[in-house]
Every structure is written in structure tokens, then in C-alpha cells.
Design a protein around this motif. Structure first.
Motif, short mmCIF file in Angstrom:
data_model
loop_
_atom_site.label_atom_id
_atom_site.label_comp_id
_atom_site.label_asym_id
_atom_site.label_seq_id
_atom_site.Cartn_x
_atom_site.Cartn_y
_atom_site.Cartn_z
N THR A 395 31.33 63.10 77.34
CA THR A 395 30.70 63.28 76.04
C THR A 395 31.25 62.27 75.03
N THR A 396 30.60 62.22 73.88
CA THR A 396 31.09 61.36 72.80
C THR A 396 32.48 61.77 72.36
N LEU A 397 32.75 63.08 72.37
CA LEU A 397 34.07 63.56 71.97
C LEU A 397 35.14 63.05 72.93
N ASP A 398 34.82 62.99 74.22
CA ASP A 398 35.77 62.46 75.19
C ASP A 398 36.12 61.00 74.88
N VAL A 399 35.09 60.22 74.51
CA VAL A 399 35.33 58.82 74.17
C VAL A 399 36.20 58.71 72.93
N LEU A 400 35.90 59.54 71.91
CA LEU A 400 36.67 59.49 70.66
C LEU A 400 38.12 59.90 70.90
N ASN A 401 38.33 60.91 71.73
CA ASN A 401 39.70 61.34 72.03
C ASN A 401 40.47 60.26 72.77
N ALA A 402 39.80 59.61 73.71
CA ALA A 402 40.47 58.53 74.44
C ALA A 402 40.80 57.36 73.52
N GLN A 403 39.87 57.10 72.58
CA GLN A 403 40.12 56.03 71.61
C GLN A 403 41.33 56.36 70.74
N GLN A 404 41.42 57.60 70.27
CA GLN A 404 42.55 58.01 69.44
C GLN A 404 43.85 58.00 70.23
N ALA A 405 43.79 58.37 71.49
CA ALA A 405 44.98 58.33 72.33
C ALA A 405 45.51 56.91 72.47
N LEU A 406 44.60 55.94 72.60
CA LEU A 406 45.03 54.54 72.69
C LEU A 406 45.66 54.08 71.37
N VAL A 407 45.06 54.48 70.26
CA VAL A 407 45.63 54.11 68.96
C VAL A 407 47.04 54.70 68.82
N ASN A 408 47.18 55.96 69.19
CA ASN A 408 48.50 56.59 69.09
C ASN A 408 49.51 55.89 69.99
N ALA A 409 49.06 55.46 71.16
CA ALA A 409 49.96 54.76 72.07
C ALA A 409 50.39 53.42 71.48
N ARG A 410 49.45 52.71 70.83
CA ARG A 410 49.78 51.44 70.20
C ARG A 410 50.81 51.65 69.08
N VAL A 411 50.61 52.67 68.27
CA VAL A 411 51.55 52.95 67.18
C VAL A 411 52.91 53.32 67.74
N SER A 412 52.93 54.10 68.83
CA SER A 412 54.20 54.47 69.45
C SER A 412 54.92 53.24 69.98
N LEU A 413 54.19 52.28 70.54
CA LEU A 413 54.81 51.07 71.07
C LEU A 413 55.40 50.24 69.93
N VAL A 414 54.63 50.09 68.86
CA VAL A 414 55.13 49.34 67.71
C VAL A 414 56.41 49.99 67.16
N THR A 415 56.38 51.31 67.03
CA THR A 415 57.54 52.03 66.50
C THR A 415 58.74 51.91 67.44
N ALA A 416 58.50 51.99 68.75
CA ALA A 416 59.59 51.90 69.72
C ALA A 416 60.23 50.51 69.69
N GLN A 417 59.40 49.48 69.56
CA GLN A 417 59.95 48.12 69.49
C GLN A 417 60.78 47.95 68.21
N HIS A 418 60.30 48.50 67.11
CA HIS A 418 61.05 48.46 65.86
C HIS A 418 62.39 49.17 66.01
N ASP A 419 62.35 50.39 66.56
CA ASP A 419 63.57 51.17 66.71
C ASP A 419 64.56 50.48 67.65
N ARG A 420 64.05 49.80 68.66
CA ARG A 420 64.89 49.12 69.63
C ARG A 420 65.73 48.03 68.95
N VAL A 421 65.10 47.22 68.10
CA VAL A 421 65.81 46.14 67.43
C VAL A 421 66.78 46.69 66.39
N VAL A 422 66.31 47.66 65.59
CA VAL A 422 67.16 48.23 64.54
C VAL A 422 68.38 48.92 65.15
N ALA A 423 68.20 49.58 66.28
CA ALA A 423 69.32 50.27 66.92
C ALA A 423 70.41 49.28 67.35
N SER A 424 70.02 48.10 67.80
CA SER A 424 71.03 47.11 68.21
C SER A 424 71.83 46.63 66.99
#
Length: 468
Positions: A395-424
Motif C-alpha cells: 500500500t501507499t502507507l507501506d511506501v511512506l513508512n519505508a521512506q520514513q525508516a530510511l530518513v531515520n536511518a540517515r539521521v541516525s548515521l549522521v548522529t553516530a558519526q558526529h558522536d564518534r568524532v566528539v567522543a574521541s
């Protein structure tokens, strides 16, 4: 598929934040930002001025070894009219009568030299030197704090700007999805519910974009406050693991010996110990030598000129002054015990902070790998859901949920990379090695010993070494 490429492109630039290759031309690097913060941060420059002020305590203490010289002069006019009984019998009184004006004037010099005062001067000098060393360690604390804040806000801006790009790309994808859903609704392929779901997701995406832009504005303001300039064309930042010890045990040992909070507490013990010695010195005798000379003119009507000189040694032995001096000694000893306990507290805190920072560093490394795997899986899932939606299996909802999951994953990656450098950087700060020398920053390192040597043996003068 067009929307997926947009989101992927927006996050791809962030993937190199922690693992940067060649720097782009004319880019502002994290090293350059640290240099500007180190040179221009007003809080740091104010602390340097405080250290220079503390340096002056040493020549003040050394003045106790030096003589004190006073020059006096007087001049004036006086009138005298007197009758003096010069002696004789009651029937033959001889009187001396004098009257007239004279202009008495004199000039004199007085020199006082302390020969012994219970080692109060010597202990005072050592105390002042310990205070200077303590202030230098306090300066190191602030230097590390400012450098860490600069590195953190640099990475904050990279993170927030990348999140803004992710959210903007997501908004563009959702706008296209809504347009496609409406077109399919017009030909009867989907229902009105699918259109409403697309509209709701687009509204949520725009809200997330506005929030990300607001966060970026705040970070930009903090960037200018700490570093002293607006962020422009920032290059990726990288961890400083190469400057860190290989094991936690080695890091703890460094933190207990090189952390400036710990060393400052050690100097605090020295200062208070010497204060006890100074208070005890007040119970001992004081020996001084005083020499004076005076040339006077017309002090009286009959004396035109006179000269006098003297040299006197004086010994003062305190016997009892009400007991206040004993109370000061006892109070100083209690303060010394407090300082020793404060050192243990500081060491415990340094160890705790380091272990926590070390744990965050290890977690940050794992989170980057996990987030990268999450992004890859989310991209594959979104592509699959889109293809299945075209075949009517999703359904369209399935596509929208998958799209939001990818966005959340991108934000998590950006945040993890930030935290990795700051922690060092945080671990480097906790062991006491976040400094321009260790980081090899291209800047002139502020050396507090230069001013100290300039003023330590100064006998006179009100100008500071820089001409003020």
C-alpha cells in the motif's frame, strides 16, 4: 526511484565526516577552527590575563627580602616670641628674651631591612610560586574546555547541516510521492485514504525540516560564539584516535597524572601547606635593622643647621596576642586537610569521567557500523517496497513508512558519526592532552612562563611587559 537518489545523495556527503579523504579546496577545517578558538576566545584570553595577574604575586612576595626606603622632606615658616628664666636668685632673676621668624626645613631618609621573620618571606615566595603553577593548570583546564567546545560545535554544525539536507530531500520525495498518489487517485488506482496518508506524511516531513533548520540556526550562533566566525564551507572532521592510549588502563593512569584538574588540586595542597608555615612563622621573633639620616636647617632661631644619623637593630618576640594567631594556625591546618581530601575527590572524578568517555568512544565506533548497516538495509527495503507497490502487493502507507525508516536511518548515521568524532576529543580532554601541541595545530602556543620571567625579578615600574 528519483526520491531515493535524492535522500542517498544528501547523506553521502555526511558519510565522510568521520573518515575524510582529501580536503576540498578553500574548505574550513576543524584544525583551523580550533586555532581560531585558541587564539580569539574571550573567555580563554581572560583566563590568560588572570594568570599574568597571579604572576605578580611572586615579586610581591619577594619584596619581603628587599629594603624599604622612605624619603621625607619638610619646609615651613614659624614665629617665636619667648621669655625664659635663665636662673639666679629671687632678687636677681635673669631672663632670656627671644623673638623672630625662621624657616625650618629638613630632608631625611629612612631605610628598614627585615633580617628574620620566622621564614614568613621565604614561605610566602614559595606559596606565590605554587599559586602561579596552580593558575597555569587552571588555564590548561580552560584551554582544553574551549578546544573541546570548538571541536564539538564544529561537528554539531556538520551534523545539523547534514540533517537539514536529509530532511529537505525527504520533503522533496514526499512532495513527489503525493503528486504520484493524486495522479493514481484520479485514474482510480488508489483511494482517498492513500492521498490523505501522503498529505499527512508530507506535513510531518515539513515539520521535521523546520525543526532541523531551527536547530541549525542555533548551532550557527554557538559556532560564532565559541570559534569567533560564521561557519563557511566546512570540511569533514575526523577522530583523534591516533593521539589516544591503546588501553583503558593506560588512559586512566594518564588521567590521574596529567589531567589539569588533578595537578591543580596538587598545587592547591602545596599552597595551603605553605600557608600553615606562614601562620606558624608569626609566632617566631622578628629582627629588623633600621637606618636613618636627616639634614635640617633653621629648626630654631639659634640653630642654623643640624645633621643626624642612626642605625638601630630591633628584635620583637611575640609572647601573647590574645590567641588569634593560634586559631589561624588551626584553621589553616583544617583547610590543608580539606585540600587533601579534595585531591582524592578530583582524582575519583577524573577516573569516572574518563571511563565514561572511553565507553562512549567504544559505543560510538559500534554505532557507526550499525547505522551504516541500517542505512543499507533501509535503502534495499524501500526499493523493494516501491517495486511491490507497483505490482499492487504493497500500500501507499507501506511506501511512506519505508521512506520514513530510511530518513531515520540517515539521521541516525549522521548522529553516530558526529558522536564518534566528539567522543574521541572528549577522551583526549579527559586524559589531559587536548592541547595545540598534541594536536599539532598550526598556531603559536601561549607560553605563560614568558610573562612570569619578565616580571619575577622586577624591582620597580608600573608598565606591564606589553607596554600598558
Amino acid at each position: 526511484m528519483f526520491g531515493v537518489k535524492l535522500v542517498t545523495a544528501a547523506a553521502a556527503a555526511v558519510l565522510v565526516m568521520a573518515y575524510a579523504g582529501p580536503m576540498p579546496a578553500l574548505a574550513d577545517t576543524i584544525e583551523a577552527a580550533l586555532v581560531r578558538a585558541y587564539q580569539n576566545n574571550p573567555q580563554l584570553n581572560a583566563q590568560r590575563a588572570l594568570v599574568r595577574s597571579t604572576d605578580e604575586g611572586v615579586p610581591q612576595a619577594l619584596s619581603g627580602y628587599r629594603p624599604k626606603v622612605n624619603l621625607t622632606a619638610s619646609a615651613g615658616v614659624q614665629y617665636q616670641d619667648s621669655q625664659i628664666n635663665a636662673g639666679g636668685t629671687p632678687t636677681a632673676i635673669v631672663r632670656s628674651v627671644s623673638h623672630g621668624e625662621n624657616a625650618p626645613r629638613s630632608v631625611g631618609i629612612n631605610v628598614t631591612q627585615t633580617l628574620y621573620n620566622g621564614q614568613q618571606t621565604a614561605n610566602g615566595v614559595r606559596k606565590a610560586e605554587a599559586q602561579v603553577s596552580g593558575q597555569r593548570e587552571a588555564l590548561r583546564v580552560l584551554e582544553q574546555t574551549v578546544l573541546f567546545q570548538a571541536a564539538q560545535v564544529y561537528m554539531d554544525y556538520l551534523r545539523d547541516s547534514a540533517i537539514v539536507e536529509v530532511q529537505r530531500s525527504n520533503t522533496r520525495v514526499l512532495e513527489q510521492t503525493l503528486k504520484q498518489t493524486r495522479d493514481r487517485f484520479n485514474v482510480g488506482e488508489v483511494t482517498r485514504t492513500d492521498v490523505a496518508q501522503s498529505e499527512a506524511q508530507l506535513a510531518a516531513g515539513r515539520t521535521q525540516q523546520l525543526t532541523a533548520e531551527s536547530n541549525l540556526t542555533t548551532t550557527r550562533s554557538n559556532f560564532r560564539r565559541i570559534i569567533g566566525s560564521d561557519p563557511e564551507n566546512l570540511a569533514p572532521g575526523s577522530p583523534v584516535d591516533r593521539f589516544l592510549p591503546s588501553t583503558l588502563q593506560q588512559a586512566v593512569q594518564l588521567a590521574l597524572t596529567e589531567n589539569p584538574n588533578v595537578t591543580a588540586a596538587m598545587y592547591g595542597i602545596d599552597v595551603q601547606y605553605l600557608q600553615v608555615k606562614i601562620q606558624e612563622g608569626a609566632l617566631l621573633p622578628t629582627v629588623t635593622l633600621q637606618a636613618s639620616a636627616q639634614q635640617a636647617y633653621e629648626q630654631t632661631l639659634t640653630t642654623f643647621r643640624s645633621f643626624g644619623a642612626s642605625a638601630v637593630a630591633q628584635v620583637s618576640v611575640p609572647i601573647y596576642q590574645g590567641g588569634g594567631e593560634y586559631a589561624l594556625i588551626r584553621a589553616s591546618k583544617e583547610t590543608l586537610a580539606q585540600q587533601r581530601l579534595n585531591l582524592e575527590t578530583t582524582r575519583d572524578q577524573a577516573r569516572s569521567d574518563l571511563v565514561s568517555a572511553w565507553g562512549n568512544l567504544l559505543a560510538g565506533k559500534a554505532q557507526v557500523q550499525s547505522a551504516q548497516a541500517q542505512v543499507s538495509a533501509s535503502e534495499i527495503a524501500l526499493n523493494g517496497v516501491r517495486e511491490e507497490a507497483k505490482a499492487g502487493q504493497r500500500t501507499t502507507l507501506d511506501v511512506l513508512n519505508a521512506q520514513q525508516a530510511l530518513v531515520n536511518a540517515r539521521v541516525s548515521l549522521v548522529t553516530a558519526q558526529h558522536d564518534r568524532v566528539v567522543a574521541s576529543y572528549n577522551v583526549l580532554q579527559r586524559i589531559g592532552r587536548l592541547s595545540p601541541q598534541v594536536l599539532n595545530l598550526p598556531t603559536t602556543v601561549y607560553d605563560p612562563t614568558v610573562h612570569y620571567q619578565q616580571v619575577r625579578d622586577s624591582w620597580a615600574g608600573v608598565r606591564t611587559p606589553d607596554g600598558r
